[in-house]
Design a protein around this motif. Structure first.
Motif, PDB file in Angstrom:
ATOM      1  N   LYS A  11       0.841  -1.189   0.000  1.00 33.18           N
ATOM      2  CA  LYS A  11       0.000   0.000   0.000  1.00 33.18           C
ATOM      3  C   LYS A  11       0.874   1.236   0.000  1.00 33.18           C
ATOM      4  O   LYS A  11       1.854   1.336   0.743  1.00 33.18           O
ATOM      5  CB  LYS A  11      -0.905   0.020   1.245  1.00 33.18           C
ATOM      6  CG  LYS A  11      -1.851   1.208   1.309  1.00 33.18           C
ATOM      7  CD  LYS A  11      -2.903   1.166   0.201  1.00 33.18           C
ATOM      8  CE  LYS A  11      -3.873   2.332   0.320  1.00 33.18           C
ATOM      9  NZ  LYS A  11      -4.879   2.321  -0.775  1.00 33.18           N
ATOM     10  N   SER A  12       0.516   2.196  -0.877  1.00 29.46           N
ATOM     11  CA  SER A  12       1.230   3.469  -0.955  1.00 29.46           C
ATOM     12  C   SER A  12       0.243   4.612  -0.855  1.00 29.46           C
ATOM     13  O   SER A  12      -0.931   4.481  -1.232  1.00 29.46           O
ATOM     14  CB  SER A  12       2.005   3.580  -2.269  1.00 29.46           C
ATOM     15  OG  SER A  12       2.994   2.584  -2.367  1.00 29.46           O
ATOM     16  N   PHE A  13       0.700   5.738  -0.350  1.00 30.88           N
ATOM     17  CA  PHE A  13      -0.072   6.970  -0.328  1.00 30.88           C
ATOM     18  C   PHE A  13       0.788   8.057  -0.952  1.00 30.88           C
ATOM     19  O   PHE A  13       1.932   8.277  -0.520  1.00 30.88           O
ATOM     20  CB  PHE A  13      -0.464   7.360   1.101  1.00 30.88           C
ATOM     21  CG  PHE A  13      -1.410   6.394   1.763  1.00 30.88           C
ATOM     22  CD1 PHE A  13      -2.760   6.382   1.433  1.00 30.88           C
ATOM     23  CD2 PHE A  13      -0.946   5.488   2.699  1.00 30.88           C
ATOM     24  CE1 PHE A  13      -3.638   5.490   2.041  1.00 30.88           C
ATOM     25  CE2 PHE A  13      -1.804   4.592   3.322  1.00 30.88           C
ATOM     26  CZ  PHE A  13      -3.164   4.592   2.981  1.00 30.88           C
ATOM     27  N   LEU A  14       0.256   8.716  -1.958  1.00 29.67           N
ATOM     28  CA  LEU A  14       0.986   9.771  -2.664  1.00 29.67           C
ATOM     29  C   LEU A  14       2.373   9.288  -3.091  1.00 29.67           C
ATOM     30  O   LEU A  14       3.381   9.963  -2.899  1.00 29.67           O
ATOM     31  CB  LEU A  14       1.102  11.024  -1.787  1.00 29.67           C
ATOM     32  CG  LEU A  14      -0.221  11.673  -1.360  1.00 29.67           C
ATOM     33  CD1 LEU A  14       0.045  12.844  -0.435  1.00 29.67           C
ATOM     34  CD2 LEU A  14      -1.018  12.123  -2.587  1.00 29.67           C
ATOM     35  N   GLN A  15       2.420   8.096  -3.652  1.00 32.36           N
ATOM     36  CA  GLN A  15       3.639   7.464  -4.171  1.00 32.36           C
ATOM     37  C   GLN A  15       4.662   7.137  -3.085  1.00 32.36           C
ATOM     38  O   GLN A  15       5.814   6.800  -3.383  1.00 32.36           O
ATOM     39  CB  GLN A  15       4.281   8.334  -5.259  1.00 32.36           C
ATOM     40  CG  GLN A  15       3.361   8.539  -6.469  1.00 32.36           C
ATOM     41  CD  GLN A  15       4.027   9.336  -7.576  1.00 32.36           C
ATOM     42  OE1 GLN A  15       4.933  10.129  -7.322  1.00 32.36           O
ATOM     43  NE2 GLN A  15       3.600   9.101  -8.811  1.00 32.36           N
TER      44      GLN A  15
END
Length: 357
Positions: A11-15
């Protein structure tokens, strides 16, 4: 049988990668604790299991049913999972009974009251708590009410997001014991996330260490404490005495002399690790390792001694200073000269690099 399976979950958030290729199996009816420092991805992991978020890659299976991943996106309310947050998240305008009864689906007031009484009893609270408001309860009582509310839906899995962290030490231990007993009695599979090492070791059947979005080691608490896979895990799960050494077969030569080590392929320069309780302090002997006590920290049943080893030079990673845990009956005082003896084998790791000044 596994109640929860995570296979290659990322899982990633904003790359920014928060979780990377997580592989984790949670046995049915067990208590699994995921421990890690702030920002390691613990809460994100719970959100993915609960259904509040979905992974970018990998699959999540709950009770044999794929709930996230290729071809699956089951919403949170359809997963049969209970969640207890750090602050309990009770509705402040509802009574304890109304909080617990929320979503029970029982229309008759008599049936609802009976169910609330049973749930209060389940978490070791009396029925007279039902008419109280959340702000009339202690922190530990609020957490037990939150657990009762989550159990009201009879979940197959319970997720606990650092639910004891806001409580003082004594109340935290008592509340943790009630929660553990309740979940075990009901046969609910539990996943707890925490940054508290003592809490993780005491609560878990299975322990998983999370570092920067990756699981570094998964196993029983005893296994991870006694045989950590690396020095980060060793230090994160408790006090560690780390010494520079030279490995020669089944022995390592260090500031304590030649000590036995757990079998390892490492040869030559290494860092070795003891737990503080593996080092015994006694009278200094002419042919043994000796040091001088620089500090004594008293904790009742035990004391923690800070000792500067004699003639260690650069032989330790901490400038010749070690910390040794002993029984509270130890009569060592600051300035006294003592002998230090190793008990049991150390664990060898690749030599730690010297930090730049």
């Amino acid at each position: 049988m596994s109640a929860i399976e995570l296979d290659g979950v990322s899982k990633s958030f904003l790359q920014i990668a928060v979780l990377r290729e997580i592989e984790l199996s949670v046995p049915e009816g067990s208590r699994t604790v995921v421990v890690g420092s702030s920002g390691s991805g613990k809460t994100t992991l719970l959100r993915l299991i609960s259904g509040f978020d979905f992974p970018d890659a990998g699959t999540i299976t709950v009770s044999g049913r794929r709930v996230a991943g290729v071809g699956a996106a089951v919403p949170a309310h359809q997963r049969g999972i209970g969640v207890v947050a750090q602050d309990g998240a009770l509705f402040p305008h509802l009574t304890v009974g109304e909080n617990i009864a929320f979503g029970l689906g029982i229309r008759k007031s008599g049936g609802r009251a009976s169910a609330v009484r049973k749930l209060l009893n389940m978490v070791s609270l009396d029925a007279d708590f039902a008419p109280r408001r959340p702000d009339e309860l202690s922190g530990g009582q609020q957490q037990r009410v939150a657990l009762a509310r989550a159990l009201a839906r009879r979940p197959k899995v319970m997720l606990l997001d650092e639910p004891f962290s806001a409580l003082d030490a004594g109340l935290r231990a008592a509340t943790r014991e009630v929660v553990a007993d309740t979940l075990a009695r009901e046969g609910v599979t539990t996943v707890l996330v925490t940054h508290d090492q003592a809490e993780a070791l005491s609560f878990a059947d299975q322990l998983a260490v999370l570092r920067e979005g990756r699981l570094t080691q998964v196993g029983s608490p005893r296994e991870l404490y006694a045989r950590p896979v690396d020095l980060f895990t060793a230090r994160f799960l408790g006090d560690a005495v780390v010494l520079d050494a030279t490995v020669e077969g089944e022995l390592a030569r260090c500031a304590l002399g030649a000590v036995p080590i757990v079998p390892t392929p490492i040869r030559g320069d290494a860092s070795i690790m003891f737990r503080p309780e593996q080092l015994a302090v006694g009278p200094a002997e002419a042919d043994g390792c000796a040091g001088r006590v620089e500090a004594v920290e008293f904790y009742g049943s035990e004391v923690l001694l800070t000792i500067r080893l004699e003639g260690a030079g650069d032989a330790t990673a901490a400038d010749g200073v070690i910390r040794v845990r002993q029984r509270g009956t130890s009569n060592a005082v600051v300035g006294s000269r003592v002998g230090v003896t190793a008990i049991g084998p150390a664990i060898a790791y690749p030599r730690e690099p010297v930090s730049a000044p």
